[in-house]
Design an enzyme around this catalytic site. Structure first.
Site, PDB file in Angstrom:
ATOM      1  N   TYR A 107      16.217  58.933 -24.287  1.00  0.00           N
ATOM      2  CA  TYR A 107      15.691  58.182 -25.284  1.00  0.00           C
ATOM      3  C   TYR A 107      14.839  59.070 -26.296  1.00  0.00           C
ATOM      4  O   TYR A 107      14.373  60.072 -25.740  1.00  0.00           O
ATOM      5  CB  TYR A 107      14.608  57.081 -24.851  1.00  0.00           C
ATOM      6  CG  TYR A 107      15.488  55.811 -24.193  1.00  0.00           C
ATOM      7  CD1 TYR A 107      15.627  54.823 -24.940  1.00  0.00           C
ATOM      8  CD2 TYR A 107      15.514  55.915 -22.571  1.00  0.00           C
ATOM      9  CE1 TYR A 107      16.320  53.707 -24.331  1.00  0.00           C
ATOM     10  CE2 TYR A 107      15.932  54.641 -22.211  1.00  0.00           C
ATOM     11  CZ  TYR A 107      16.268  53.447 -22.921  1.00  0.00           C
ATOM     12  OH  TYR A 107      17.192  52.565 -22.485  1.00  0.00           O
ATOM     13  N   TYR A 146      21.332  57.330 -17.318  1.00  0.00           N
ATOM     14  CA  TYR A 146      20.029  58.151 -17.059  1.00  0.00           C
ATOM     15  C   TYR A 146      19.468  57.847 -15.915  1.00  0.00           C
ATOM     16  O   TYR A 146      19.402  56.648 -15.291  1.00  0.00           O
ATOM     17  CB  TYR A 146      19.308  58.130 -18.295  1.00  0.00           C
ATOM     18  CG  TYR A 146      18.539  56.754 -18.628  1.00  0.00           C
ATOM     19  CD1 TYR A 146      17.443  56.252 -17.808  1.00  0.00           C
ATOM     20  CD2 TYR A 146      19.000  55.727 -19.692  1.00  0.00           C
ATOM     21  CE1 TYR A 146      16.588  55.172 -17.955  1.00  0.00           C
ATOM     22  CE2 TYR A 146      18.309  54.655 -19.767  1.00  0.00           C
ATOM     23  CZ  TYR A 146      17.513  54.264 -19.085  1.00  0.00           C
ATOM     24  OH  TYR A 146      16.604  53.135 -19.176  1.00  0.00           O
ATOM     25  N   ARG A 156      20.462  54.604 -14.037  1.00  0.00           N
ATOM     26  CA  ARG A 156      20.687  53.283 -14.815  1.00  0.00           C
ATOM     27  C   ARG A 156      22.120  53.067 -15.167  1.00  0.00           C
ATOM     28  O   ARG A 156      22.813  54.139 -15.879  1.00  0.00           O
ATOM     29  CB  ARG A 156      19.649  53.095 -15.847  1.00  0.00           C
ATOM     30  CG  ARG A 156      18.215  52.670 -15.636  1.00  0.00           C
ATOM     31  CD  ARG A 156      17.894  51.618 -14.802  1.00  0.00           C
ATOM     32  NE  ARG A 156      18.874  50.442 -14.990  1.00  0.00           N
ATOM     33  CZ  ARG A 156      18.794  49.533 -15.998  1.00  0.00           C
ATOM     34  NH1 ARG A 156      18.123  49.886 -16.993  1.00  0.00           N
ATOM     35  NH2 ARG A 156      19.600  48.646 -16.046  1.00  0.00           N
ATOM     36  N   HIS A 159      23.471  51.085 -20.709  1.00  0.00           N
ATOM     37  CA  HIS A 159      23.115  49.792 -21.182  1.00  0.00           C
ATOM     38  C   HIS A 159      22.430  49.997 -22.783  1.00  0.00           C
ATOM     39  O   HIS A 159      21.971  50.887 -23.107  1.00  0.00           O
ATOM     40  CB  HIS A 159      22.062  49.190 -20.386  1.00  0.00           C
ATOM     41  CG  HIS A 159      20.846  49.949 -20.254  1.00  0.00           C
ATOM     42  ND1 HIS A 159      20.787  51.209 -19.259  1.00  0.00           N
ATOM     43  CD2 HIS A 159      19.521  49.815 -20.944  1.00  0.00           C
ATOM     44  CE1 HIS A 159      19.659  51.674 -19.490  1.00  0.00           C
ATOM     45  NE2 HIS A 159      18.509  51.042 -20.137  1.00  0.00           N
ATOM     46  N   HIS A 161      19.280  47.734 -24.712  1.00  0.00           N
ATOM     47  CA  HIS A 161      18.283  46.749 -24.692  1.00  0.00           C
ATOM     48  C   HIS A 161      18.362  45.761 -25.935  1.00  0.00           C
ATOM     49  O   HIS A 161      18.507  46.248 -27.064  1.00  0.00           O
ATOM     50  CB  HIS A 161      16.771  47.221 -24.565  1.00  0.00           C
ATOM     51  CG  HIS A 161      16.600  47.991 -23.527  1.00  0.00           C
ATOM     52  ND1 HIS A 161      16.081  47.901 -22.209  1.00  0.00           N
ATOM     53  CD2 HIS A 161      16.954  49.267 -23.222  1.00  0.00           C
ATOM     54  CE1 HIS A 161      15.934  48.637 -21.318  1.00  0.00           C
ATOM     55  NE2 HIS A 161      16.545  49.729 -21.920  1.00  0.00           N
TER      56      HIS A 161
HETATM   57 FE   LIG Z   1      16.897  51.692 -20.628  1.00  0.00          FE
END
Ligand SMILES: [Fe+2]
Length: 235
Positions: A107, A146, A156, A159, A161
């Site tokens: 991110y 990640y 994870r 995905h 969000h």
């Molecule tokens: Fe996330």
């Protein structure tokens, strides 16, 4: 005339519980006492109303909305779907926001210190309004998996969000969209915190060759149902 709306409590057979110990953060942040319902005032039961004028034309194109010097790196994808109510009726003019990691699984946020490259041409956020048929569409880059430190070797699944606003800020639903065939899904405490298997599967997008655009990007369909027996699980 002011339009008042009522709110139903969540169906806990579909939505993940506040406390799900395999998902470590829930241990600290879940309420330890019974919730106290607060009376809603007029300002919470009405507005804001979003208009097309507040949405920039590139806001739903994450392959372009942060470009500085070049196209973002990674696999371009198209994510589209319908926002539906409990009777399958499309919900028009609803604000849908997305945020996601880049193709390397990072991110663009100071808290994310995962040792993977940032992409200066991709900030991973977008928004759009559903059209008159309740349809939304985003062009984006397929996010990477990640690590997240929840437990040993925790990763994870890829995905995106999603946040969906209703007619006011009290009607905000937040969820995550996953990709079909991801081997990390059975290992993920967030995904598996949803108690019902059929409900979980509703969070997995469907590859749709009719959405895929020749020579450009693969297409995935992700419908969101805001209430009723086929509702999408929210976090
Ligand atoms: Fe996330």
């Amino acid at each position: 005339m002011t339009k008042l709306v009522t709110y139903n409590s969540l169906d806990w057979s579909v939505h993940p519980p506040y406390l799900h110990p395999p998902y470590k953060s829930t241990v600290k942040r879940s309420p330890s006492r019974h919730l106290v319902p607060l009376a809603q005032s007029l300002s919470e039961l009405t507005g804001p109303v979003y208009g097309q004028g507040e949405i920039h034309p590139l806001d739903n194109d994450l392959t372009k909305n942060a470009v500085k010097t070049a196209e973002p790196i990674g696999e371009r994808i198209i994510v589209t779907g319908q926002l539906l109510d409990d009777r399958g009726k499309p919900i028009p003019n609803a604000l849908i926001e997305v945020w996601q990691a880049n193709s390397c699984g990072r991110y663009m946020h100071k808290v994310d210190q995962h040792d993977a490259p940032l992409d200066p041409n991709f900030h991973g956020a977008g928004r759009t309004l559903t059209d008159q048929n309740g349809v939304y569409r985003f062009n984006t880059i397929r996010p990477g998996a990640y690590p997240w430190g929840n437990h040993s070797n925790a990763w994870r699944p890829a995905h995106i969000h999603f946040s969906v606003f209703g007619v006011n800020f009290l009607q905000r639903l937040v969820t995550q969209m996953y990709f079909p065939g991801d081997p990390l899904l059975p290992l993920d405490p967030i995904y598996n915190g949803i108690p019902d298997e059929d409900a979980r599967k509703q969070l997995i997008s469907v590859y749709d060759h009719n959405i895929t655009q020749p020579e450009w990007a693969l297409g995935f369909r992700f419908n969101i149902v805001v209430c009723g027996p086929r509702q999408t699980p929210f976090e």
